[in-house]
Design a protein around this motif. Structure first.
Motif, PDB file in Angstrom:
ATOM      1  N   GLU A   1      -0.136 -33.895  36.311  1.00  0.00           N
ATOM      2  CA  GLU A   1       1.207 -33.617  36.826  1.00  0.00           C
ATOM      3  C   GLU A   1       2.254 -34.360  36.000  1.00  0.00           C
ATOM      4  O   GLU A   1       3.342 -33.843  35.755  1.00  0.00           O
ATOM      5  CB  GLU A   1       1.289 -34.007  38.300  1.00  0.00           C
ATOM      6  CG  GLU A   1       2.574 -33.584  38.958  1.00  0.00           C
ATOM      7  CD  GLU A   1       2.558 -33.728  40.457  1.00  0.00           C
ATOM      8  OE1 GLU A   1       3.605 -33.440  41.075  1.00  0.00           O
ATOM      9  OE2 GLU A   1       1.519 -34.116  41.040  1.00  0.00           O
TER      10      GLU A   1
ATOM     11  N   TRP B   1       1.793 -21.622  37.793  1.00  0.00           N
ATOM     12  CA  TRP B   1       2.025 -20.181  37.685  1.00  0.00           C
ATOM     13  C   TRP B   1       3.504 -19.959  37.961  1.00  0.00           C
ATOM     14  O   TRP B   1       4.034 -20.470  38.942  1.00  0.00           O
ATOM     15  CB  TRP B   1       1.252 -19.405  38.743  1.00  0.00           C
ATOM     16  CG  TRP B   1      -0.224 -19.383  38.616  1.00  0.00           C
ATOM     17  CD1 TRP B   1      -1.105 -20.260  39.167  1.00  0.00           C
ATOM     18  CD2 TRP B   1      -1.014 -18.412  37.933  1.00  0.00           C
ATOM     19  NE1 TRP B   1      -2.390 -19.896  38.853  1.00  0.00           N
ATOM     20  CE2 TRP B   1      -2.363 -18.763  38.104  1.00  0.00           C
ATOM     21  CE3 TRP B   1      -0.701 -17.279  37.185  1.00  0.00           C
ATOM     22  CZ2 TRP B   1      -3.400 -18.028  37.560  1.00  0.00           C
ATOM     23  CZ3 TRP B   1      -1.735 -16.544  36.645  1.00  0.00           C
ATOM     24  CH2 TRP B   1      -3.064 -16.920  36.826  1.00  0.00           C
TER      25      TRP B   1
ATOM     26  N   TYR C   1       1.356 -18.677  32.791  1.00  0.00           N
ATOM     27  CA  TYR C   1       0.187 -19.435  33.226  1.00  0.00           C
ATOM     28  C   TYR C   1       0.100 -20.646  32.320  1.00  0.00           C
ATOM     29  O   TYR C   1      -0.102 -20.509  31.113  1.00  0.00           O
ATOM     30  CB  TYR C   1      -1.083 -18.586  33.121  1.00  0.00           C
ATOM     31  CG  TYR C   1      -2.344 -19.320  33.499  1.00  0.00           C
ATOM     32  CD1 TYR C   1      -2.557 -19.729  34.806  1.00  0.00           C
ATOM     33  CD2 TYR C   1      -3.308 -19.623  32.553  1.00  0.00           C
ATOM     34  CE1 TYR C   1      -3.718 -20.410  35.161  1.00  0.00           C
ATOM     35  CE2 TYR C   1      -4.471 -20.298  32.895  1.00  0.00           C
ATOM     36  CZ  TYR C   1      -4.671 -20.686  34.196  1.00  0.00           C
ATOM     37  OH  TYR C   1      -5.815 -21.365  34.556  1.00  0.00           O
TER      38      TYR C   1
ATOM     39  N   THR D   1       4.159 -21.530  41.574  1.00  0.00           N
ATOM     40  CA  THR D   1       2.984 -21.913  42.347  1.00  0.00           C
ATOM     41  C   THR D   1       2.251 -23.002  41.590  1.00  0.00           C
ATOM     42  O   THR D   1       1.934 -22.844  40.407  1.00  0.00           O
ATOM     43  CB  THR D   1       2.046 -20.701  42.578  1.00  0.00           C
ATOM     44  OG1 THR D   1       2.787 -19.657  43.208  1.00  0.00           O
ATOM     45  CG2 THR D   1       0.860 -21.092  43.436  1.00  0.00           C
ATOM     46  N   ILE D   2       1.978 -24.117  42.273  1.00  0.00           N
ATOM     47  CA  ILE D   2       1.279 -25.257  41.683  1.00  0.00           C
ATOM     48  C   ILE D   2      -0.168 -25.229  42.170  1.00  0.00           C
ATOM     49  O   ILE D   2      -0.428 -25.062  43.364  1.00  0.00           O
ATOM     50  CB  ILE D   2       1.942 -26.584  42.107  1.00  0.00           C
ATOM     51  CG1 ILE D   2       3.414 -26.625  41.689  1.00  0.00           C
ATOM     52  CG2 ILE D   2       1.167 -27.777  41.571  1.00  0.00           C
ATOM     53  CD1 ILE D   2       3.666 -26.566  40.212  1.00  0.00           C
ATOM     54  N   CYS D   3      -1.105 -25.412  41.244  1.00  0.00           N
ATOM     55  CA  CYS D   3      -2.528 -25.401  41.580  1.00  0.00           C
ATOM     56  C   CYS D   3      -3.235 -26.564  40.890  1.00  0.00           C
ATOM     57  O   CYS D   3      -2.758 -27.084  39.885  1.00  0.00           O
ATOM     58  CB  CYS D   3      -3.192 -24.102  41.108  1.00  0.00           C
ATOM     59  SG  CYS D   3      -2.484 -22.601  41.776  1.00  0.00           S
ATOM     60  N   ASP D   4      -4.387 -26.898  41.428  1.00  0.00           N
ATOM     61  CA  ASP D   4      -5.283 -27.829  40.760  1.00  0.00           C
ATOM     62  C   ASP D   4      -6.352 -27.003  40.053  1.00  0.00           C
ATOM     63  O   ASP D   4      -6.930 -26.089  40.651  1.00  0.00           O
ATOM     64  CB  ASP D   4      -5.961 -28.761  41.768  1.00  0.00           C
ATOM     65  CG  ASP D   4      -4.962 -29.696  42.424  1.00  0.00           C
ATOM     66  OD1 ASP D   4      -4.117 -30.258  41.702  1.00  0.00           O
ATOM     67  OD2 ASP D   4      -5.024 -29.852  43.660  1.00  0.00           O
ATOM     68  N   LEU D   5      -6.603 -27.298  38.800  1.00  0.00           N
ATOM     69  CA  LEU D   5      -7.668 -26.625  38.059  1.00  0.00           C
ATOM     70  C   LEU D   5      -8.999 -27.237  38.496  1.00  0.00           C
ATOM     71  O   LEU D   5      -9.210 -28.436  38.343  1.00  0.00           O
ATOM     72  CB  LEU D   5      -7.479 -26.799  36.560  1.00  0.00           C
ATOM     73  CG  LEU D   5      -8.491 -26.117  35.665  1.00  0.00           C
ATOM     74  CD1 LEU D   5      -8.400 -24.606  35.812  1.00  0.00           C
ATOM     75  CD2 LEU D   5      -8.250 -26.509  34.219  1.00  0.00           C
TER      76      LEU D   5
END
Length: 101
Positions: free
Chosen positions: A62, A7, A56, A91-95
């Motif tokens: 990664e 994000w 998004y 902002t880094i996220c795991d799906l």
């Protein structure tokens, strides 16, 4: 299904949105067209904040995102848009769930 999510929340300098959108849209389209590890790249605008653009992005991994950051189209976007941006929050996220109908 797993994935790597990014994000990005851009706060633009006043009056920069049209130029920024031209650059970010080209980057998003090139990413979807030429990067096999890029699954999604959405560009959104906050309704009541004309100087705010949010991205998004979903990548297979990664490593796929790191590849994206080394592409010519990303480097061009990053260098040409820098003067248009006041702040950028990543902002880094795991799906963990990619819901379907």
């Amino acid at each position: 299904m797993t994935g790597f999510v990014v994000w990005v929340d851009f706060r633009l300098r006043p009056g920069a949105r049209e130029r920024f959108r031209h650059l970010v849209d080209a980057n998003a389209n090139a990413s979807m067209r030429s990067e096999t590890g890029c699954r999604r790249f959405d560009v959104t605008q906050a309704r009541d904040e004309p100087d705010r653009v949010l991205l998004y992005e979903i990548y297979d991994s990664e490593a796929a995102f790191e590849h994206h950051c080394r592409t010519a189209h990303f480097e061009e976007f990053n260098s040409r848009s820098a003067q248009l941006v006041d702040t950028k929050l990543v902002t880094i996220c795991d799906l963990v769930l990619e819901a379907s109908s």
